[in-house]
Design a protein around this motif. Sequence first.
Motif, PDB file in Angstrom:
ATOM      1  N   SER A  13      11.374  -3.692  -9.602  1.00 61.94           N
ATOM      2  CA  SER A  13      11.271  -2.224  -8.417  1.00 61.94           C
ATOM      3  C   SER A  13      10.136  -1.589  -8.701  1.00 61.94           C
ATOM      4  CB  SER A  13      12.485  -1.556  -8.869  1.00 61.94           C
ATOM      5  OG  SER A  13      13.852  -2.375  -8.413  1.00 61.94           O
ATOM      6  N   LEU A  14       9.553  -2.161  -9.673  1.00 63.09           N
ATOM      7  CA  LEU A  14       8.494  -0.930 -10.197  1.00 63.09           C
ATOM      8  C   LEU A  14       6.965  -1.833  -9.715  1.00 63.09           C
ATOM      9  CD1 LEU A  14       8.885   0.501 -13.246  1.00 63.09           C
ATOM     10  CD2 LEU A  14       9.028   1.740 -11.147  1.00 63.09           C
ATOM     11  N   LEU A  15       6.948  -3.094  -9.531  1.00 62.07           N
ATOM     12  CA  LEU A  15       6.143  -4.307  -9.132  1.00 62.07           C
ATOM     13  C   LEU A  15       6.518  -5.139  -8.241  1.00 62.07           C
ATOM     14  CD1 LEU A  15       5.873  -5.030 -12.781  1.00 62.07           C
ATOM     15  CD2 LEU A  15       4.265  -4.275 -11.915  1.00 62.07           C
ATOM     16  N   SER A  16       7.389  -5.221  -7.398  1.00 62.50           N
ATOM     17  CA  SER A  16       7.650  -6.174  -6.184  1.00 62.50           C
ATOM     18  C   SER A  16       6.865  -5.765  -5.030  1.00 62.50           C
ATOM     19  CB  SER A  16       9.364  -7.081  -6.402  1.00 62.50           C
ATOM     20  OG  SER A  16       8.995  -7.898  -5.475  1.00 62.50           O
ATOM     21  N   ARG A  17       6.550  -6.400  -4.415  1.00 66.00           N
ATOM     22  CA  ARG A  17       5.744  -6.946  -3.134  1.00 66.00           C
ATOM     23  C   ARG A  17       7.038  -7.680  -1.947  1.00 66.00           C
ATOM     24  NH1 ARG A  17       1.276  -4.956  -5.846  1.00 66.00           N
ATOM     25  NH2 ARG A  17       0.297  -3.706  -5.139  1.00 66.00           N
ATOM     26  N   LEU A  18       8.046  -8.356  -2.544  1.00 66.89           N
ATOM     27  CA  LEU A  18       9.251  -9.044  -2.056  1.00 66.89           C
ATOM     28  C   LEU A  18       9.879  -8.060  -0.606  1.00 66.89           C
ATOM     29  CD1 LEU A  18      10.709 -11.426  -4.474  1.00 66.89           C
ATOM     30  CD2 LEU A  18       8.925 -11.780  -3.046  1.00 66.89           C
ATOM     31  N   THR A  19       9.459  -7.201  -0.943  1.00 67.83           N
ATOM     32  CA  THR A  19      10.631  -5.633   0.222  1.00 67.83           C
ATOM     33  C   THR A  19       9.758  -4.959   0.475  1.00 67.83           C
ATOM     34  OG1 THR A  19      11.933  -5.101  -1.387  1.00 67.83           O
ATOM     35  CG2 THR A  19      12.654  -6.871  -0.610  1.00 67.83           C
ATOM     36  N   PRO A  20       9.904  -4.366   1.743  1.00 65.43           N
ATOM     37  CA  PRO A  20       8.925  -3.656   1.812  1.00 65.43           C
ATOM     38  C   PRO A  20       8.757  -1.784   1.261  1.00 65.43           C
ATOM     39  CG  PRO A  20       9.975  -3.684   3.902  1.00 65.43           C
ATOM     40  CD  PRO A  20      10.456  -5.050   2.883  1.00 65.43           C
ATOM     41  N   ARG A  66      10.239   6.881  -8.899  1.00 67.40           N
ATOM     42  CA  ARG A  66      11.738   7.191  -8.107  1.00 67.40           C
ATOM     43  C   ARG A  66      11.590   6.647  -6.897  1.00 67.40           C
ATOM     44  NH1 ARG A  66      14.262   9.353  -4.607  1.00 67.40           N
ATOM     45  NH2 ARG A  66      13.138  10.176  -3.150  1.00 67.40           N
ATOM     46  N   VAL A  67      10.727   6.483  -6.286  1.00 66.52           N
ATOM     47  CA  VAL A  67      10.906   5.650  -4.663  1.00 66.52           C
ATOM     48  C   VAL A  67      11.619   4.397  -5.185  1.00 66.52           C
ATOM     49  CG1 VAL A  67       9.947   4.950  -2.750  1.00 66.52           C
ATOM     50  CG2 VAL A  67       9.815   7.227  -3.307  1.00 66.52           C
ATOM     51  N   LEU A  68      10.807   3.396  -5.659  1.00 63.60           N
ATOM     52  CA  LEU A  68      10.698   2.046  -6.786  1.00 63.60           C
ATOM     53  C   LEU A  68      12.132   1.632  -6.699  1.00 63.60           C
ATOM     54  CD1 LEU A  68       6.797   1.832  -7.115  1.00 63.60           C
ATOM     55  CD2 LEU A  68       7.834   0.954  -5.044  1.00 63.60           C
TER      56      LEU A  68
END
Length: 318
Positions: A13-20, A66-68
């Motif tokens: 969740s902190l690192l991924s660019r799979l979702t905007p 928090r957002v990520l």
Amino acid sequence: MRAVTDASFLSQSLLSRLTPANVQPLSSREYWTLTSIAPVDELDGLTAEEIGARFGVKRDFAERVRVLLGRGRALALAVEELEHKGFWILTADDERYPARLRERLGDAAPAMLYGVGEGALLSADGVGVVGSRDIGPDSAEVAAQIARFAADRGAPVISGGARGVDRKAMNAALEVDGTVVGVLADSLLRTVGEPSVRRAVASGRLCLVTPYSPSSPFSAGNAMGRNKIIYALARGTVVVRSDLDSGGTWAGAVEAISKKYGDVWSWLGAGAGPGNEALVQRGARALADVDGFDTILSAELVAHHGGTIREAATDTLF
């Protein structure tokens, strides 16, 4: 589908660019810095104010975290879709994450890897083979000889999938039923679309991995990031042919030598490039004949970042 721990998914969740996301995902360096003071499983469910107060991070960074962490559902669907296609994701929280990356690269290590194929090959004592894209028959034969040597000793060939030395070594290993790790600076999704690649992956003899999003196209920056991973994963890496003072092979080898990313061997026999002798002068180990290949797997590993280091023919792939 491979089981994913809560900590691993939080890291994704902190690192991924799979979702905007409305904020930039963390870089690997930011991730390592954050997790040195705040384990990911202690961040889940906290407000930005709580993250800032408990761990002493700046307000805007705490809000970004928090957002990520809050995009779990959308990311879970994207990860599930990727895994249904046979891909996997490793984060530093996974037990299969190759420890040598962190030990050798420190905070330059990728905190997350996308891959396909036999992930256990990432932690094997492999032989790295790198070199120029434009090569002659002598360089091509040396790359193939190293690959066959590695396959004969049960060691995977680790390379980058680029035209020239990389592909010659990878294909030569697979042709003699050896194993291969390809660290890509190009699109993983596109590469796996090749039928010969899928067959090699299905056979358990090929692992493809990238620190970039699976659809990311090639770039010079990606190639430099890819190079350090090859050196860090390998027991030792042979530079078959390098230009002098220019090119990605030269730059990657010089960086690996100066920052001690891995053991670097420079080929000095037929097919060597104008930069190979200069790499020895900079600290690479000299490799002058094929009888010296055995020393790559038998030589004592040098210390890196103060860590303790753990010890049938196929189609042409590319």
